[in-house]
Structure formats: C-alpha cells, structure tokens
Motif scaffolding. Structure first.
Motif, mmCIF file in Angstrom:
data_model
loop_
_atom_site.group_PDB
_atom_site.id
_atom_site.type_symbol
_atom_site.label_atom_id
_atom_site.label_comp_id
_atom_site.label_asym_id
_atom_site.label_seq_id
_atom_site.Cartn_x
_atom_site.Cartn_y
_atom_site.Cartn_z
ATOM 1 N N VAL A 71 0.819 -1.218 0.000
ATOM 2 C CA VAL A 71 0.000 0.000 0.000
ATOM 3 C C VAL A 71 0.850 1.265 0.000
ATOM 4 C CG1 VAL A 71 -2.024 -1.072 1.059
ATOM 5 C CG2 VAL A 71 -0.271 -0.015 2.528
ATOM 6 N N GLY A 72 2.182 1.118 0.051
ATOM 7 C CA GLY A 72 3.042 2.286 0.023
ATOM 8 C C GLY A 72 4.372 2.017 0.691
ATOM 9 N N TRP A 73 5.085 3.095 0.924
ATOM 10 C CA TRP A 73 6.382 2.983 1.588
ATOM 11 C C TRP A 73 6.529 4.133 2.579
ATOM 12 C CZ3 TRP A 73 9.746 7.063 0.970
ATOM 13 C CH2 TRP A 73 9.537 7.897 -0.125
ATOM 14 N N GLY A 74 7.385 3.926 3.546
ATOM 15 C CA GLY A 74 7.628 4.959 4.541
ATOM 16 C C GLY A 74 8.490 4.424 5.654
ATOM 17 N N GLY A 75 8.790 5.305 6.568
ATOM 18 C CA GLY A 75 9.620 4.933 7.705
ATOM 19 C C GLY A 75 10.562 6.062 8.051
ATOM 20 N N PHE A 76 11.709 5.685 8.599
ATOM 21 C CA PHE A 76 12.641 6.654 9.152
ATOM 22 C C PHE A 76 13.912 6.709 8.331
ATOM 23 C CE2 PHE A 76 9.973 4.908 12.443
ATOM 24 C CZ PHE A 76 9.412 6.057 12.960
ATOM 25 N N GLN A 77 14.354 7.914 8.059
ATOM 26 C CA GLN A 77 15.605 8.107 7.330
ATOM 27 C C GLN A 77 16.413 9.154 8.065
ATOM 28 O OE1 GLN A 77 15.537 8.020 3.057
ATOM 29 N NE2 GLN A 77 16.894 9.794 2.956
ATOM 30 N N LYS A 78 17.679 8.863 8.260
ATOM 31 C CA LYS A 78 18.560 9.787 8.970
ATOM 32 C C LYS A 78 18.899 10.954 8.057
ATOM 33 C CE LYS A 78 21.230 9.784 12.822
ATOM 34 N NZ LYS A 78 22.141 9.118 13.650
ATOM 35 N N GLU A 79 18.611 12.150 8.541
ATOM 36 C CA GLU A 79 18.935 13.406 7.844
ATOM 37 C C GLU A 79 19.855 14.167 8.785
ATOM 38 O OE1 GLU A 79 18.053 14.245 4.821
ATOM 39 O OE2 GLU A 79 16.504 12.770 4.393
ATOM 40 N N GLY A 80 21.169 14.075 8.564
ATOM 41 C CA GLY A 80 22.120 14.658 9.514
ATOM 42 C C GLY A 80 22.041 13.879 10.810
ATOM 43 N N ASP A 81 21.721 14.571 11.906
ATOM 44 C CA ASP A 81 21.585 13.910 13.211
ATOM 45 C C ASP A 81 20.138 13.596 13.556
ATOM 46 O OD1 ASP A 81 24.330 14.011 13.709
ATOM 47 O OD2 ASP A 81 24.198 16.001 14.616
ATOM 48 N N GLU A 82 19.225 13.865 12.641
ATOM 49 C CA GLU A 82 17.805 13.702 12.920
ATOM 50 C C GLU A 82 17.222 12.508 12.171
ATOM 51 O OE1 GLU A 82 16.623 18.357 13.625
ATOM 52 O OE2 GLU A 82 16.343 17.546 11.612
ATOM 53 N N TRP A 83 16.230 11.897 12.788
ATOM 54 C CA TRP A 83 15.468 10.836 12.136
ATOM 55 C C TRP A 83 14.191 11.449 11.584
ATOM 56 C CZ3 TRP A 83 17.344 6.197 11.059
ATOM 57 C CH2 TRP A 83 18.426 5.727 11.801
ATOM 58 N N ASP A 84 14.089 11.490 10.270
ATOM 59 C CA ASP A 84 12.917 12.047 9.610
ATOM 60 C C ASP A 84 11.969 10.911 9.250
ATOM 61 O OD1 ASP A 84 11.718 14.534 8.361
ATOM 62 O OD2 ASP A 84 11.695 13.143 6.666
ATOM 63 N N TYR A 85 10.683 11.123 9.504
ATOM 64 C CA TYR A 85 9.662 10.131 9.166
ATOM 65 C C TYR A 85 8.926 10.587 7.918
ATOM 66 C CZ TYR A 85 5.378 7.379 9.358
ATOM 67 O OH TYR A 85 4.338 6.542 9.034
ATOM 68 N N GLY A 86 8.771 9.680 6.999
ATOM 69 C CA GLY A 86 8.015 9.964 5.791
ATOM 70 C C GLY A 86 7.066 8.820 5.492
ATOM 71 N N LEU A 87 5.994 9.123 4.781
ATOM 72 C CA LEU A 87 4.997 8.126 4.417
ATOM 73 C C LEU A 87 4.407 8.503 3.071
ATOM 74 C CD1 LEU A 87 3.305 5.648 5.269
ATOM 75 C CD2 LEU A 87 1.712 7.250 6.343
ATOM 76 N N VAL A 88 4.456 7.581 2.123
ATOM 77 C CA VAL A 88 3.910 7.805 0.786
ATOM 78 C C VAL A 88 3.005 6.611 0.458
ATOM 79 C CG1 VAL A 88 4.424 8.215 -1.648
ATOM 80 C CG2 VAL A 88 5.982 9.089 0.121
ATOM 81 N N LEU A 89 1.703 6.862 0.486
ATOM 82 C CA LEU A 89 0.729 5.785 0.284
ATOM 83 C C LEU A 89 0.121 5.817 -1.104
ATOM 84 C CD1 LEU A 89 -1.161 5.963 3.681
ATOM 85 C CD2 LEU A 89 0.604 4.330 2.988
ATOM 86 N N ARG A 90 -0.334 4.654 -1.545
ATOM 87 C CA ARG A 90 -1.123 4.574 -2.762
ATOM 88 C C ARG A 90 -2.443 5.305 -2.492
ATOM 89 N NH1 ARG A 90 0.172 -0.617 -5.872
ATOM 90 N NH2 ARG A 90 -1.802 -0.112 -6.842
ATOM 91 N N PRO A 91 -3.025 5.932 -3.497
ATOM 92 C CA PRO A 91 -4.278 6.669 -3.265
ATOM 93 C C PRO A 91 -5.390 5.832 -2.635
ATOM 94 C CG PRO A 91 -3.346 7.329 -5.346
ATOM 95 C CD PRO A 91 -2.508 6.174 -4.850
ATOM 96 N N ASP A 92 -5.472 4.553 -2.977
ATOM 97 C CA ASP A 92 -6.533 3.732 -2.388
ATOM 98 C C ASP A 92 -6.251 3.373 -0.933
ATOM 99 O OD1 ASP A 92 -4.480 1.904 -2.856
ATOM 100 O OD2 ASP A 92 -5.748 0.436 -3.861
ATOM 101 N N ALA A 93 -5.097 3.802 -0.404
ATOM 102 C CA ALA A 93 -4.738 3.535 0.989
ATOM 103 C C ALA A 93 -4.554 4.826 1.792
ATOM 104 C CB ALA A 93 -3.454 2.706 1.035
ATOM 105 N N PHE A 94 -4.920 5.975 1.217
ATOM 106 C CA PHE A 94 -4.732 7.246 1.917
ATOM 107 C C PHE A 94 -5.351 7.227 3.315
ATOM 108 C CE2 PHE A 94 -4.188 10.244 -2.013
ATOM 109 C CZ PHE A 94 -2.893 9.792 -2.169
ATOM 110 N N GLY A 95 -6.451 6.559 3.499
ATOM 111 C CA GLY A 95 -7.111 6.518 4.802
ATOM 112 C C GLY A 95 -6.384 5.725 5.872
ATOM 113 N N LEU A 96 -5.327 5.030 5.497
ATOM 114 C CA LEU A 96 -4.574 4.224 6.459
ATOM 115 C C LEU A 96 -3.408 4.981 7.098
ATOM 116 C CD1 LEU A 96 -4.355 0.863 4.464
ATOM 117 C CD2 LEU A 96 -5.864 1.404 6.389
ATOM 118 N N GLY A 97 -3.206 6.231 6.718
ATOM 119 C CA GLY A 97 -2.030 6.974 7.167
ATOM 120 C C GLY A 97 -1.869 7.058 8.672
ATOM 121 N N ILE A 98 -2.943 7.343 9.397
ATOM 122 C CA ILE A 98 -2.834 7.464 10.852
ATOM 123 C C ILE A 98 -2.501 6.121 11.477
ATOM 124 C CG2 ILE A 98 -4.153 7.951 12.958
ATOM 125 C CD1 ILE A 98 -5.519 10.213 11.395
ATOM 126 N N ARG A 99 -3.167 5.065 11.033
ATOM 127 C CA ARG A 99 -2.924 3.723 11.588
ATOM 128 C C ARG A 99 -1.474 3.289 11.338
ATOM 129 N NH1 ARG A 99 -7.261 1.253 9.782
ATOM 130 N NH2 ARG A 99 -8.285 1.163 11.780
#
Length: 157
Positions: A71-99
């Motif tokens: 349904v998509g990809w996402g997770g944590f990626q180190k940007e310098g000293d910070e852990w950045d969270y990203g989430l990219v969902l398929r349109p038919d899964a947009f409603g799953l973002g919070i879960r």
C-alpha cells in the motif's frame, strides 16, 4: 474490515508495483521533489538508495503492507543527526495513514536511537490535525533541495 499492517523491505516489492504507485498524479500532488518519470531504472535507483540507508544507519524506509498487499512505503531516514519520518501511500490507501504512522511511531518510541522524529511536509498539505494529535510541533520552514517544507518535531524519548 481488519487492517493488518506489516512492514517489509522494499526489494520484496515488484518494481512495476512501485513504479505504478509513484506514477499516480494523486501521489505526486504533495511531492514537489517528484520531478522525474518512474520507470524500472528509477525504481532500481530508489530502492538502492533506501537500502543504503539500512546498511549505513541500521534503519530506513519500509514497504508497507496491509493484509499482505503493498500500500506504500515509509519509515525513518537519517537526515544529519535527525530521524525524519516519511509516508507515501497509494491513493486507495490514503485513509490508512494514521494507523500506519501510529505503528511506525510506536517503533520509534521503543528505539533508543530515536530521541525525536522530524516530519517535512510541503505547504500544499493543509490537513495537519493528525500531526498535532500525535504531539508534533511546528518548528518552522526549511528549504530542502530548493523546495520549501514545513518542519515538525515529535519527542519520542
């Protein structure tokens, strides 16, 4: 309907499925850095870059599955000293973002390497209620690869 969310590695997903996902104009709408065509070579480069993060940092982006389906990809990626969270969902899964984000943020809360998480969102994203409910605070605007993003921070320690 039950939503069994699981995290896998991106190489486990068929490249054509990732290319189809990332080629959808509804996905690109909020991704100002998405300025190229997703073909087999683009997917191979993308997956290679995300796997390099796992090698370098021991953590990275996952393929996200719901009931066994990509349904998509996402997770944590180190940007310098910070852990950045990203989430990219398929349109038919947009409603799953919070879960999905709750499951990922529970992972961050349990991981001592992650004292806080950052989120970069393009200004086109207007519905920021979920970030506020998670407790994230806007810390300002930043320039990333020539584009303006809103930066949020969530304490996890």
């Amino acid at each position: 309907m039950k939503h069994d969310i699981a995290f896998a590695r991106l190489p486990e997903i068929a490249p054509a499925e990732i290319a189809e996902h990332m080629s959808d104009p509804r996905v690109a709408e909020h991704m100002p850095l998405l300025t190229f065509t997703w073909d087999e070579a683009a997917v191979a480069k993308f997956v290679g870059q995300k796997e390099a993060c796992w090698t370098r940092d021991g953590l990275g982006h996952w393929a996200i599955l719901c009931n066994g389906r990509y349904v998509g990809w996402g997770g944590f990626q180190k940007e310098g000293d910070e852990w950045d969270y990203g989430l990219v969902l398929r349109p038919d899964a947009f409603g799953l973002g919070i879960r999905i984000s709750k499951k990922a943020l529970d992972f961050a809360l349990a991981d001592e390497r992650i004292p806080y998480v950052t989120f970069l969102l393009p200004p086109s994203r207007k519905n920021l209620g979920a970030l506020k409910r998670f407790g994230a605070v806007c810390i300002g605007d930043i320039d990333y690869d020539g584009e303006r993003f809103l930066k949020f921070r969530l304490e996890t320690a």
